[in-house]
Scaffold this active site. Sequence first.
Site, PDB file in Angstrom:
ATOM      1  N   HIS A   1       2.008 -72.128  -7.826  1.00  0.00           N
ATOM      2  CA  HIS A   1       0.776 -71.729  -8.513  1.00  0.00           C
ATOM      3  C   HIS A   1       0.128 -72.996  -9.066  1.00  0.00           C
ATOM      4  O   HIS A   1       0.591 -73.589 -10.031  1.00  0.00           O
ATOM      5  CB  HIS A   1       1.085 -70.747  -9.641  1.00  0.00           C
ATOM      6  CG  HIS A   1      -0.127 -70.044 -10.181  1.00  0.00           C
ATOM      7  ND1 HIS A   1      -1.054 -70.655 -10.980  1.00  0.00           N
ATOM      8  CD2 HIS A   1      -0.564 -68.761 -10.006  1.00  0.00           C
ATOM      9  CE1 HIS A   1      -2.002 -69.805 -11.291  1.00  0.00           C
ATOM     10  NE2 HIS A   1      -1.734 -68.636 -10.717  1.00  0.00           N
TER      11      HIS A   1
ATOM     12  N   CYS B   1      -5.960 -42.696 -23.083  1.00  0.00           N
ATOM     13  CA  CYS B   1      -5.819 -41.332 -22.590  1.00  0.00           C
ATOM     14  C   CYS B   1      -4.334 -41.074 -22.392  1.00  0.00           C
ATOM     15  O   CYS B   1      -3.494 -41.643 -23.070  1.00  0.00           O
ATOM     16  CB  CYS B   1      -6.632 -41.118 -21.315  1.00  0.00           C
ATOM     17  SG  CYS B   1      -6.153 -42.186 -19.938  1.00  0.00           S
TER      18      CYS B   1
END
Length: 631
Positions: A553, A27
């Site tokens: 992490h 869009c």
Amino acid sequence: MSNYKETATQVVEAIGGKENINNAWHCVTRLRFNLKDKNNIPIDKIKKIPGVMGAQFSGDQFQVIIGNTVADVFEEVDLIVGDSDQGDITNSDEGFLSKLFDIISAIFTPIVPALAGTGLLKGFLALAVIFGWTTAESSSYQVIYGLADSVLYFLPFLLAVSTARKFRTSEYLSLALAGAMMYPTYLTAAQNAMQASFTGGEAPAPWHMFGVIPLPLVSYASSVLPIIFSVVVLKYVVNWVKKWMPDSLTLMFTPMVALLITFPIAMVIIGPIGTYAGNFVGDGIAWLFEVGGPFAGLVLGATYPLLVITGMHYSLAPISLTSYAKNGFENVVTPINSVTNLAQSGSAFAVVLRTKNSSMRQIAISSGISASIGITEPAMYGVTLKLKRPFYAALAGGGIAGGFSTFMNLKAYGGGGMPGLFSIPAFIHDKDTMNVVWFIVALALSWLLSFIFTLVLGFKEEVEEEILVEEKPEIVVDPVEKNRIFSPLNGKIMLLKNVADETFAQELVGKGIAIVPTEKEVYAPISGEIKLFPESKHAIGILGDNGVEVLVHIGIDTVELGGEGFNLELVVGSHVEKGQLLGTVDFEGLLAKGVDITTMVIVTNTLNYTDVSPAQEEGIIFKEEELVHII
């Protein structure tokens, strides 16, 4: 172009590659995907891809928010995926509403540029007449008006193409069907019948198909629903004919037979019903706003940004286009959409005035300008939603302005471009000169109220930054630790570029080093405050006492484990000391399940420093050994 290609490549890879994509389109600001497998999509990872502003599921549709460059990124996505705007949704397992919004979005989004361009031109033509630069009788006006009115008048042709692409059927057969509906002989008869019904004159002789089937005379100029439903029927008829038509004859006879079957169904059943249904919906919305008045406008104005966030605002496109076709104007969607866009702009510029964060100020300026001309996602995702209170202020400002728009019965006489400042010409009409004046007042009211509300409500970011700045000088940092990060694990060092995760390998999160653990204990690499510890326990974010932001992490894609194998119990806001035992991780168990246990230690505010480099690039490292050095 290379940046667009990189963004597109990483997005497609992250969602499972082209093999996992049923359908892809875009869009104004978002890439939109229908995925075969919607599980385990790494949304957090996708949000970190350069060029991506956000990612989310809306129903069963996956959306990646790009912003103003979405068309450029989609070009690269389309090259990777191929035929991406022709996804077949008929076998989708989405819910009814999700599928409906998905279909509406895919059909109407491609024609928005044509509607916007010609609508804007129609507004300028009206302006030229008002100022006496031309007259409606001049040949120049007639020729240019033909261009300005062409898209709306021949709307069935545009919708035939976009619907055919969405449902994977022949665009050219669909155009043939639209051509039959718009054929001049039939349209003239339909218009004469309509005129006779209004004036009481003599009606044209009834039409019959094949001499037996009565053919209702209905004008399909500017119509919406008839061609959409007809193309859907065409798809199934073509597929049915192909099943029994011999291969040697299918090229010529399948299209002919399919059209001969679909055309009567379209003209006798679908067309009239679709036309009446569209008029009924349009009349229903008009009645709702007539009864509800300003309150209805206030509600829609206050909730419209929520529709934008979910992508559901495209569900209003048929209502808008039906109103244009029937009445020659539209007084619900376009006015309210325009004022709510200005509301986001007003809140963003208030943030410009109040924030002390230079990065936020730059984002607010650019996104505030974009919102004023109809692109609100950058302002919402980058500023107002992020800070929360400015978003609430924009909802309030847009709601009040929406109520005002409804009270003044503002009318858009054309598409008018993107809803916002560029819509102003669409509200110009030579017989309703005050309409555009009140529309400008509504835009100004929305912007100003949202601006003021944001200034009054404020936002937390500013306070938090001040507290952080005040606290820093009070912390006494050990000189030995000041520019150093220590290993949280015993293990083998690996350079980030060799990590099997492109986000870390390309240092998109920041610079640092990776470790392949050999023991289960995890220690604090720096003294500081725990700022991040998700429920999955796979990541630890620490704001060091020396100002360094460190992310540990643990493993790759371990967020999907939901904390399984992680024996870490940390509290966000608590303080830890360098070398403090944070807990353990069952690395052996994770390896047995095929999980990559490579652990990244990243300086997420790398840009604040001259250099962030590994203390050593290979070999074995032990806990509390120097791992990363900062200049």
